[in-house]
Design an enzyme around this catalytic site. Structure first.
Site, PDB file in Angstrom:
ATOM      1  N   HIS A 136       9.864 -42.617  90.038  1.00 42.96           N
ATOM      2  CA  HIS A 136      11.310 -42.860  89.870  1.00 42.96           C
ATOM      3  C   HIS A 136      12.048 -41.705  89.190  1.00 42.96           C
ATOM      4  O   HIS A 136      13.160 -41.889  88.726  1.00 42.96           O
ATOM      5  CB  HIS A 136      11.579 -44.145  89.076  1.00 42.96           C
ATOM      6  CG  HIS A 136      11.149 -45.381  89.768  1.00 42.96           C
ATOM      7  ND1 HIS A 136      11.760 -45.846  90.914  1.00 42.96           N
ATOM      8  CD2 HIS A 136      10.149 -46.258  89.486  1.00 42.96           C
ATOM      9  CE1 HIS A 136      11.158 -46.965  91.290  1.00 42.96           C
ATOM     10  NE2 HIS A 136      10.179 -47.229  90.458  1.00 42.96           N
ATOM     11  N   SER A 155       7.290 -48.371  94.535  1.00 44.49           N
ATOM     12  CA  SER A 155       8.356 -49.091  93.862  1.00 44.49           C
ATOM     13  C   SER A 155       9.693 -48.665  94.445  1.00 44.49           C
ATOM     14  O   SER A 155       9.899 -47.491  94.719  1.00 44.49           O
ATOM     15  CB  SER A 155       8.313 -48.775  92.368  1.00 44.49           C
ATOM     16  OG  SER A 155       9.377 -49.385  91.683  1.00 44.49           O
ATOM     17  N   GLU A 214      16.047 -45.326  96.428  1.00 48.93           N
ATOM     18  CA  GLU A 214      14.826 -44.545  96.587  1.00 48.93           C
ATOM     19  C   GLU A 214      13.603 -45.445  96.650  1.00 48.93           C
ATOM     20  O   GLU A 214      13.644 -46.600  96.255  1.00 48.93           O
ATOM     21  CB  GLU A 214      14.681 -43.543  95.439  1.00 48.93           C
ATOM     22  CG  GLU A 214      14.801 -44.130  94.047  1.00 48.93           C
ATOM     23  CD  GLU A 214      13.491 -44.492  93.369  1.00 48.93           C
ATOM     24  OE1 GLU A 214      12.417 -44.228  93.933  1.00 48.93           O
ATOM     25  OE2 GLU A 214      13.545 -45.064  92.281  1.00 48.93           O
TER      26      GLU A 214
END
Length: 190
Positions: A74, A122, A147
């Site tokens: 992330h 994720s 994303e």
């Protein structure tokens, strides 16, 4: 809560699952394909992503020429590849992409996937529309997808990215990681 716009960013985790359930596969150490999000499944946070939740976001991205980013953990400063296909179907959010070997972190991610050291995915998103069910869990009706990341600790221990190193030793480390993640989550609630 209907129509409420929540803060950002939020994250949901998904990866390969046993017995042919929707998940991810890694091919040749650099190609990744499968489901980044599966509909109608409650996660550890109590949220359920409903069918159609990504449709408006994907249409808006296509119209503007933007793409869903592939990131490492992330971190917006660490793109590691390209998602060539991002679409919704009856199962969930399907993605297909490739790690970029020309990027140092992309090479590292490919090596870590192949070794079984990382095995999670994720999504990063913002909730646009949600409501609560009778038990107080969020039903996510519309999400703004930003994303899809490769991550070390996926939220769902039974959901993993399938790679070449799915040996017993890798399973042991996954179980340890799941215990640590569960402990971290419990400490956050205290």
């Amino acid at each position: 809560m209907d129509g409420t716009i929540w803060g950002a960013p939020e994250r949901k985790f998904q990866a390969a699952e046993p017995d042919g359930e929707p998940g991810f596969t890694v091919v040749g150490g650099e190609e990744i394909a499968g489901y980044a999000s599966v509909f109608n499944r409650r996660d550890q946070g109590g949220d359920v992503v409903l069918p159609g939740a990504y449709a408006d976001s994907l249409k808006a991205m296509t119209k503007s020429g933007r793409r869903v980013k592939m990131l490492w953990q992330h971190d917006p400063t660490q793109p590691i590849g390209i998602w060539d296909v991002v679409r919704e179907d009856k199962t969930g959010l399907y993605v297909k992409g490739r790690l970029l070997p020309e990027v140092e972190k992309g090479r590292e991610a490919a090596a870590l996937l192949e070794a079984g050291a990382i095995d999670g995915l994720s999504i990063g998103y913002r909730t646009v529309k949600a409501e609560r069910d009778g038990k107080g869990h969020r039903l996510l009706q519309e999400l703004e997808l930003w994303e899809v990341s490769l991550v070390t600790f996926p939220m769902r221990p039974e959901a993993r990215v399938a790679g070449k190193a799915d040996a017993l030793e890798a399973e042991t480390w996954r179980d340890v990681a799941a215990l640590l993640e569960e402990a971290r989550a419990r400490m956050g609630r205290a």
